[in-house]
Design an enzyme around this catalytic site. Structure first.
Site, mmCIF file in Angstrom:
data_model
loop_
_atom_site.group_PDB
_atom_site.id
_atom_site.type_symbol
_atom_site.label_atom_id
_atom_site.label_comp_id
_atom_site.label_asym_id
_atom_site.label_seq_id
_atom_site.Cartn_x
_atom_site.Cartn_y
_atom_site.Cartn_z
ATOM 1 N N ASP A 306 48.434 48.795 0.237
ATOM 2 C CA ASP A 306 46.870 48.549 0.055
ATOM 3 C C ASP A 306 46.158 49.170 1.092
ATOM 4 O O ASP A 306 46.791 49.201 2.500
ATOM 5 C CB ASP A 306 46.747 46.996 0.082
ATOM 6 N N THR A 308 43.090 48.883 2.731
ATOM 7 C CA THR A 308 42.537 48.011 4.070
ATOM 8 C C THR A 308 43.499 47.266 4.632
ATOM 9 O O THR A 308 44.354 46.308 3.747
ATOM 10 C CB THR A 308 41.422 46.985 3.359
#
Length: 792
Positions: A306, A308
């Site tokens: 992911d 972020t």
């Protein structure tokens, strides 16, 4: 899913008083389910002491203590030492895990005496008012008291993928988690009465099962047991009834044949290797919630990241504000300030907006729509009474431009240019519909673009390069704009086109093909992340998933290995097998390396142990067939096992090893163990038969045993020399030291007497060496042939 601002509501209750809490604790109405991160000390002792093979060897040891000299009972003391080492190492691992678990423990917020306080999960009591927000895991069952646009994901309990909107009076279940909004619920069931606790009553977060390594060893031990039984029965009959030896000598030689069949140190060394791995990773602030995760991550060939919180740090900075269609910048700043103030639980993007645009007095939030990963935007309605722009009511949306705008909107062109620079862009739009409308974004008018810069993790590039060198494919899956995510990935050296996940095929096979071709995927919904993991697994991949947000929970749960950041949501930490408490993505290579060390080294030492088992069973069968005395006393095999297996295996099991983990553990071990054991066993028995023809008269059996011991030691040393490759200085020193120790036994009279080991004459000892040399050549040829015929 719109809702009235929670701050417009007075709290329904101030929560329990200190006296009420104390009363419930006294009555046992407390959330007393043990959140165990490891086995108890008692369980550790029982697991190491009460094993099948300890029972077998324990009985044989007691018999030997009664009928034979202490030298023949040494194997029992070795078992005691092994068991003690296993207990101490696992206890050390428990200490590390427990201390890390406290650091990573979630602390729910409760309302008591009118004040919000944080307590540990085990301190929750019946009727507590528990405050929840995005990312929070529901710790106990309850009934909703306040709902502020509350959306809860119950998929881990019910399998239902869509979030459930909760209102006052609705039931909430432990084990679910908040994906949007906030609220307060009253605890109605705590402890073992709670739903999730009932599901997990038999389970513990720390487990030694579901591991290919451990299940493979269990399979091997099952085969060993089947081989042992007939061989041991035949040996007992031969030594006690067929040969006319004294009872004590017959018993000693019978037990001497049975004991080495047991690979007693194999399970111990596996546990020790895992336990030391936990301690090593613990020093790097890595909490391993399930032991096989160390092994599992070493087998991973695809890691889904992911963006972020993994490739970028959690925080962001507003670097620009670009108004559209002549909008007044001062007014836009006030709108953004009001939007920031409207959400009591801002995500990272909104927090950056709050930091950049302070709230202006006079704007009152009348409705709000919390951000959710599935929706990709949030919203709020205001009553403007600051005296400017005539006051009045307005409704605003803040979120992804490519979600809020039509495909032909000119504002998307500007967004695209900013995304190509790796910048994140939010669109502020004035809504034409109420927030309660099924499509609140329909007809929204763009007003401004908010430009955010994400802070790249300084260690992310090195970590991605490590994975590339280790042939582990990295796939970036993010909810952000695909072009922006692609630009960030490119800055970190990750090549490949960025793909908009909204255009991915819905079927598993089609999605799998797209994932094979692409590297970076943007606008991925939480459900798509889960589908991506499933599509990769369907193509035979072993998948690790990293994440820190509530939108990652479903994918983390389904991945082979889930890795959560310590600063991530409580829900992600709860479902992940590995938690990086210092939020450092750079710790992952250490976990991979630790797993490879464990798997590679256990494969090595398992071969050592099982070669001994194979030659022991074979020798027993040959003795039965030839109707002769078993050549060895327990003391001989204890010495051989210690020098050629026990001591070397301990060092080899803990040595560095960067070899990539490969599947089919049992097959890979047995393909070496069987030929190795057969060659060593046949060579030893040939020497024994030759010695029986060579020696006669008193002391002949001891001389025959000594010659056979010499051949078996040299053959076993060659097995050790092969397994110790590739050589380093300490491996050469280890092998040489074991050889030196054996020469010491042969040279010192007191040790000769203690181990009943004395070479008689010159002819037979040199014949024993010659047979061992032939065995060594046969070992080299057979193992090379196995490598070609059955490659690992």
């Amino acid at each position: 899913m719109a809702h009235t601002d929670a701050r417009a509501l007075a709290p329904t209750a101030s929560g329990l008083t200190a006296a009420e809490v104390a009363d419930r604790v006294a009555r046992g109405q407390v959330n007393d389910v043990p959140a165990r991160s490891s086995r108890s000390v008692g369980e550790i002792v029982r697991a190491n002491v009460f094993t099948r093979f300890n029972a077998i060897i324990g009985v044989l040891w007691l018999v030997m203590l009664a009928v034979a000299p202490i030298q023949d009972s040494l194997f029992g003391f070795v078992i005691l030492a092994n068991t003690g080492i296993g207990i101490v190492q696992e206890w050390r691992a428990k200490q590390t895990l427990d201390s890390l678990a406290v650091v990573g423990e979630a602390r729910p917020t409760v309302r008591r005496d009118g004040t919000a306080v944080q307590v540990s999960t085990s301190e929750l009591v019946l009727d507590d008012l528990i405050v929840i927000g995005p990312g929070d895991k529901i710790a106990v069952d309850g009934a909703c008291v306040e709902a502020d646009g509350l959306e809860i994901d119950e998929s881990l309990l019910t399998g239902e993928a869509d979030p459930v909107v909760k209102r006052a009076g609705d039931r909430v279940m432990s084990g679910s988690f908040v994906v949007a909004g906030g609220g307060v619920f009253r605890a109605t069931k705590v402890g073992r009465e709670a739903y999730a606790a009932q599901l997990a009553e038999e389970a513990s977060r720390f487990t030694l099962v579901h591991s290919e390594l451990r299940s493979g060893i269990s399979t091997i031990l099952k085969y060993v047991t089947w081989m042992m039984v007939p061989a041991a029965i035949g040996l007992v009959v031969t030594q006690l009834f067929v040969k006319n030896n004294g009872f004590r000598d017959s018993v000693a030689r019978t037990i001497g044949g049975i004991v080495p069949m047991v690979p007693e140190g194999l399970v111990l060394l596996t546990s020790v290797a895992f336990a030391i791995g936990v301690v090593r990773l613990g020093r790097k602030q890595c909490l391993v919630q399930e032991l096989p995760a160390i092994e599992g991550l070493a087998r991973v060939d695809t890691v889904c990241l992911d963006k972020t919180g993994t490739l970028t740090e959690g925080g962001m900075d507003v670097t620009g504000l670009r108004t559209l269609d002549g909008a007044d910048e001062g007014y836009v700043r006030r709108v953004l300030g009001a939007l920031g103030e409207s959400d009591p639980r801002p995500n990272a993007s909104l927090q950056a907006v709050i930091d950049a645009f302070p709230h202006v007095e006079g704007w009152r939030c009348t409705e709000s729509l919390p951000f959710s990963s599935a929706r990709k935007y949030s919203g709020a309605a205001f009553n403007e009474s600051d005296g400017e722009n005539g006051g009045g009511n307005s409704t605003w949306l803040l979120g992804a431009p490519d979600v809020l705008l039509d495909d032909d909107d000119p504002a998307l062109g500007e967004t695209e240019r900013l995304n190509e620079q790796g910048l994140r862009v939010l669109l502020l739009a004035r809504a034409a519909r109420d927030l309660g409308d099924p499509e609140p974004a329909s007809g929204a008018r763009p007003v401004a673009l908010v430009v955010l810069e994400q802070r790249l993790r300084p260690d992310a590039g090195d970590t991605l390069r490590y994975f590339a060198e280790q042939n582990v494919q990295a796939k970036v899956v993010s909810g952000d704009n695909a072009v922006s995510v692609g630009a960030v990935a490119a800055k970190l050296g990750l090549k490949g086109d960025a793909v908009d996940a909204r255009r991915l095929p819905a079927d598993q096979d089609g999605m799998g093909r797209a994932l094979d071709e692409g590297t970076v995927f943007g606008r991925v919904t939480p459900q798509q992340k889960r589908d991506m993991v499933g599509a990769l697994q369907a193509r035979g991949r072993t998948v690790a998933m990293t994440g820190d947000g509530v939108n990652d929970v479903l994918a983390l749960k389904d991945a082979d290995i889930g890795v959560a950041m310590g600063s991530g949501s409580e829900a992600t930490r709860a479902v992940a097998q590995i938690v990086l408490l210092d939020n450092s993505f750079a710790t992952l290579p250490s976990v991979v390396a630790e797993g490879r060390r464990v798997i590679g080294n256990i494969t090595r030492v398992a071969t050592l142990f099982l070669v001994k088992t194979v030659y022991s069973v074979l020798l027993a069968l040959l003795v039965v067939c030839w109707q002769v005395e078993y050549p060895f006393l327990p003391r001989h095999l204890t010495m051989l096992s210690t020098l050629t297996i026990g001591i070397p295996a301990f060092f080899l099991a803990l040595a560095p090893n960067t070899e990539r983990a490969r599947p089919h553990f049992v097959r890979r071990v047995m393909r070496y163990s069987v030929p190795g054991g057969v060659i060593a066993g046949v060579a030893t028995f040939v020497t024994y038969l030759l010695a029986r023809h060579h020696y006669t008269g008193a002391g002949a059996l001891e001389a025959e045993t000594s010659a056979a011991t010499l051949t078996l030691f040299l053959a076993s040393m060659w097995v050790l020399a092969i397994i110790a490759r590739p050589y380093t200085w300490w491996r050469v020193l280890l092998v040489a030291s074991m050889g030196g120790a054996f020469l010491l036994v042969l040279a010192v009279p007191s040790l000769q007497h203690f181990f009943a080991l004395k070479l008689v004459g010159l002819t037979m000892p040199w014949i024993a060496v010659g047979v061992a040399v032939v065995a060594a050549v046969a070992l080299e040829f057979s193992w090379r042939w196995v490598d070609r015929r059955y490659p690992g």
